[in-house]
Design a protein around this motif. Structure first.
Motif, PDB file in Angstrom:
ATOM      1  N   LYS A 170     -24.045  35.242  30.886  1.00  0.00           N
ATOM      2  CA  LYS A 170     -24.689  33.938  31.125  1.00  0.00           C
ATOM      3  C   LYS A 170     -26.206  34.042  30.959  1.00  0.00           C
ATOM      4  CE  LYS A 170     -21.134  32.008  34.127  1.00  0.00           C
ATOM      5  NZ  LYS A 170     -20.105  32.996  34.108  1.00  0.00           N
ATOM      6  N   MET A 171     -26.602  34.655  29.827  1.00  0.00           N
ATOM      7  CA  MET A 171     -28.011  34.871  29.545  1.00  0.00           C
ATOM      8  C   MET A 171     -28.350  34.199  28.221  1.00  0.00           C
ATOM      9  SD  MET A 171     -30.089  38.493  29.178  1.00  0.00           S
ATOM     10  CE  MET A 171     -29.485  39.111  30.737  1.00  0.00           C
ATOM     11  N   SER A 172     -29.519  33.609  28.155  1.00  0.00           N
ATOM     12  CA  SER A 172     -29.963  32.964  26.917  1.00  0.00           C
ATOM     13  C   SER A 172     -30.650  33.986  26.012  1.00  0.00           C
ATOM     14  CB  SER A 172     -30.933  31.827  27.226  1.00  0.00           C
ATOM     15  OG  SER A 172     -32.151  32.357  27.724  1.00  0.00           O
ATOM     16  N   VAL A 173     -30.749  33.644  24.748  1.00  0.00           N
ATOM     17  CA  VAL A 173     -31.466  34.495  23.799  1.00  0.00           C
ATOM     18  C   VAL A 173     -32.930  34.604  24.209  1.00  0.00           C
ATOM     19  CG1 VAL A 173     -32.124  34.783  21.378  1.00  0.00           C
ATOM     20  CG2 VAL A 173     -29.874  33.897  21.941  1.00  0.00           C
ATOM     21  N   THR A 174     -33.479  33.524  24.724  1.00  0.00           N
ATOM     22  CA  THR A 174     -34.873  33.526  25.179  1.00  0.00           C
ATOM     23  C   THR A 174     -35.076  34.529  26.305  1.00  0.00           C
ATOM     24  OG1 THR A 174     -35.042  31.185  24.612  1.00  0.00           O
ATOM     25  CG2 THR A 174     -36.738  32.080  26.057  1.00  0.00           C
ATOM     26  N   GLU A 175     -34.179  34.524  27.274  1.00  0.00           N
ATOM     27  CA  GLU A 175     -34.291  35.453  28.406  1.00  0.00           C
ATOM     28  C   GLU A 175     -34.141  36.902  27.937  1.00  0.00           C
ATOM     29  OE1 GLU A 175     -32.207  36.442  32.725  1.00  0.00           O
ATOM     30  OE2 GLU A 175     -31.632  34.614  31.645  1.00  0.00           O
ATOM     31  N   LEU A 176     -33.176  37.150  27.044  1.00  0.00           N
ATOM     32  CA  LEU A 176     -32.996  38.501  26.530  1.00  0.00           C
ATOM     33  C   LEU A 176     -34.235  38.953  25.760  1.00  0.00           C
ATOM     34  CD1 LEU A 176     -31.154  40.966  26.175  1.00  0.00           C
ATOM     35  CD2 LEU A 176     -30.270  39.879  24.094  1.00  0.00           C
ATOM     36  N   SER A 177     -34.797  38.066  24.976  1.00  0.00           N
ATOM     37  CA  SER A 177     -36.000  38.368  24.211  1.00  0.00           C
ATOM     38  C   SER A 177     -37.131  38.798  25.131  1.00  0.00           C
ATOM     39  CB  SER A 177     -36.423  37.143  23.398  1.00  0.00           C
ATOM     40  OG  SER A 177     -37.668  37.325  22.807  1.00  0.00           O
ATOM     41  N   GLN A 178     -37.310  38.089  26.231  1.00  0.00           N
ATOM     42  CA  GLN A 178     -38.364  38.410  27.188  1.00  0.00           C
ATOM     43  C   GLN A 178     -38.101  39.740  27.883  1.00  0.00           C
ATOM     44  OE1 GLN A 178     -38.280  34.883  29.587  1.00  0.00           O
ATOM     45  NE2 GLN A 178     -39.609  33.736  28.190  1.00  0.00           N
ATOM     46  N   ARG A 179     -36.852  39.990  28.255  1.00  0.00           N
ATOM     47  CA  ARG A 179     -36.513  41.231  28.952  1.00  0.00           C
ATOM     48  C   ARG A 179     -36.645  42.459  28.057  1.00  0.00           C
ATOM     49  NH1 ARG A 179     -31.414  40.583  33.028  1.00  0.00           N
ATOM     50  NH2 ARG A 179     -32.158  38.760  34.148  1.00  0.00           N
ATOM     51  N   VAL A 180     -36.271  42.293  26.779  1.00  0.00           N
ATOM     52  CA  VAL A 180     -36.267  43.425  25.853  1.00  0.00           C
ATOM     53  C   VAL A 180     -37.624  43.623  25.198  1.00  0.00           C
ATOM     54  CG1 VAL A 180     -35.196  44.300  23.724  1.00  0.00           C
ATOM     55  CG2 VAL A 180     -33.787  43.207  25.458  1.00  0.00           C
ATOM     56  N   THR A 216     -39.005  39.769  19.459  1.00  0.00           N
ATOM     57  CA  THR A 216     -39.164  38.348  19.161  1.00  0.00           C
ATOM     58  C   THR A 216     -37.820  37.637  19.068  1.00  0.00           C
ATOM     59  OG1 THR A 216     -39.108  38.652  16.766  1.00  0.00           O
ATOM     60  CG2 THR A 216     -41.270  38.829  17.853  1.00  0.00           C
ATOM     61  N   MET A 217     -37.872  36.350  19.274  1.00  0.00           N
ATOM     62  CA  MET A 217     -36.674  35.511  19.121  1.00  0.00           C
ATOM     63  C   MET A 217     -36.147  35.606  17.691  1.00  0.00           C
ATOM     64  SD  MET A 217     -35.828  33.672  21.859  1.00  0.00           S
ATOM     65  CE  MET A 217     -35.101  32.213  21.146  1.00  0.00           C
ATOM     66  N   ALA A 218     -37.065  35.665  16.737  1.00  0.00           N
ATOM     67  CA  ALA A 218     -36.665  35.745  15.324  1.00  0.00           C
ATOM     68  C   ALA A 218     -35.869  37.017  15.058  1.00  0.00           C
ATOM     69  CB  ALA A 218     -37.897  35.685  14.434  1.00  0.00           C
ATOM     70  N   ASN A 219     -36.342  38.142  15.576  1.00  0.00           N
ATOM     71  CA  ASN A 219     -35.620  39.409  15.370  1.00  0.00           C
ATOM     72  C   ASN A 219     -34.280  39.419  16.089  1.00  0.00           C
ATOM     73  OD1 ASN A 219     -37.466  40.539  13.637  1.00  0.00           O
ATOM     74  ND2 ASN A 219     -38.592  41.592  15.244  1.00  0.00           N
ATOM     75  N   LEU A 220     -34.221  38.846  17.272  1.00  0.00           N
ATOM     76  CA  LEU A 220     -32.941  38.749  17.978  1.00  0.00           C
ATOM     77  C   LEU A 220     -31.973  37.855  17.213  1.00  0.00           C
ATOM     78  CD1 LEU A 220     -33.361  38.498  21.855  1.00  0.00           C
ATOM     79  CD2 LEU A 220     -32.078  40.150  20.526  1.00  0.00           C
ATOM     80  N   SER A 221     -32.478  36.782  16.656  1.00  0.00           N
ATOM     81  CA  SER A 221     -31.648  35.874  15.878  1.00  0.00           C
ATOM     82  C   SER A 221     -31.075  36.569  14.647  1.00  0.00           C
ATOM     83  CB  SER A 221     -32.456  34.644  15.464  1.00  0.00           C
ATOM     84  OG  SER A 221     -31.667  33.766  14.707  1.00  0.00           O
ATOM     85  N   ILE A 222     -31.902  37.354  13.966  1.00  0.00           N
ATOM     86  CA  ILE A 222     -31.448  38.115  12.801  1.00  0.00           C
ATOM     87  C   ILE A 222     -30.338  39.080  13.208  1.00  0.00           C
ATOM     88  CG2 ILE A 222     -32.148  39.933  11.173  1.00  0.00           C
ATOM     89  CD1 ILE A 222     -34.885  38.450  11.022  1.00  0.00           C
ATOM     90  N   LEU A 223     -30.523  39.739  14.321  1.00  0.00           N
ATOM     91  CA  LEU A 223     -29.525  40.673  14.824  1.00  0.00           C
ATOM     92  C   LEU A 223     -28.243  39.942  15.215  1.00  0.00           C
ATOM     93  CD1 LEU A 223     -28.942  43.615  15.595  1.00  0.00           C
ATOM     94  CD2 LEU A 223     -29.918  43.125  17.829  1.00  0.00           C
ATOM     95  N   LYS A 224     -28.400  38.860  15.959  1.00  0.00           N
ATOM     96  CA  LYS A 224     -27.252  38.091  16.453  1.00  0.00           C
ATOM     97  C   LYS A 224     -26.414  37.505  15.323  1.00  0.00           C
ATOM     98  CE  LYS A 224     -27.654  33.985  18.719  1.00  0.00           C
ATOM     99  NZ  LYS A 224     -26.692  32.962  18.573  1.00  0.00           N
ATOM    100  N   ASN A 225     -27.073  37.108  14.248  1.00  0.00           N
ATOM    101  CA  ASN A 225     -26.364  36.483  13.131  1.00  0.00           C
ATOM    102  C   ASN A 225     -25.852  37.480  12.104  1.00  0.00           C
ATOM    103  OD1 ASN A 225     -26.726  33.859  14.133  1.00  0.00           O
ATOM    104  ND2 ASN A 225     -28.789  33.778  13.302  1.00  0.00           N
ATOM    105  N   GLY A 226     -25.995  38.770  12.394  1.00  0.00           N
ATOM    106  CA  GLY A 226     -25.456  39.792  11.514  1.00  0.00           C
ATOM    107  C   GLY A 226     -26.253  40.013  10.239  1.00  0.00           C
ATOM    108  N   LYS A 227     -27.504  39.578  10.210  1.00  0.00           N
ATOM    109  CA  LYS A 227     -28.343  39.711   9.023  1.00  0.00           C
ATOM    110  C   LYS A 227     -29.165  40.998   9.031  1.00  0.00           C
ATOM    111  CE  LYS A 227     -27.561  35.394   7.578  1.00  0.00           C
ATOM    112  NZ  LYS A 227     -26.392  35.204   6.781  1.00  0.00           N
ATOM    113  N   ALA A 228     -29.191  41.698  10.165  1.00  0.00           N
ATOM    114  CA  ALA A 228     -29.999  42.917  10.281  1.00  0.00           C
ATOM    115  C   ALA A 228     -29.375  44.049   9.484  1.00  0.00           C
ATOM    116  CB  ALA A 228     -30.128  43.319  11.742  1.00  0.00           C
TER     117      ALA A 228
END
Length: 69
Positions: free
Chosen positions: A15-25, A28-40
């Motif tokens: 129950k965590m948002s991408v924004t929260e994970l980005s801040q904890r880790v 950037t949101m952009a890099n997390l998005s690339i990872l999440k969408n399988g583009k990395a």
């Protein structure tokens, strides 16, 4: 098919948002998005370690190998 990233599944389970994970880790949101969408094409072990620490999970909970059908 190769390696599949199940980051969205773990985010939903925790129950965590991408924004929260980005801040904890600290990535950037952009890099997390690339990872999440399988583009990395790669992920640093230090990044994987930080994601696993934030989500309290194992690397195998995030990464999955799916061979050819």
């Amino acid at each position: 098919m190769g390696i599949v990233i199940n980051l969205d599944v773990m985010l939903a389970k925790r129950k965590m948002s991408v924004t929260e994970l980005s801040q904890r880790v600290g990535i950037t949101m952009a890099n997390l998005s690339i990872l999440k969408n399988g583009k990395a094409k790669a992920i640093r072990f230090s990044t994987l370690e930080a994601i696993c620490a934030a989500l309290e999970c194992q690397p195998g909970d995030i990464l999955e190998y799916r061979g050819p059908k």
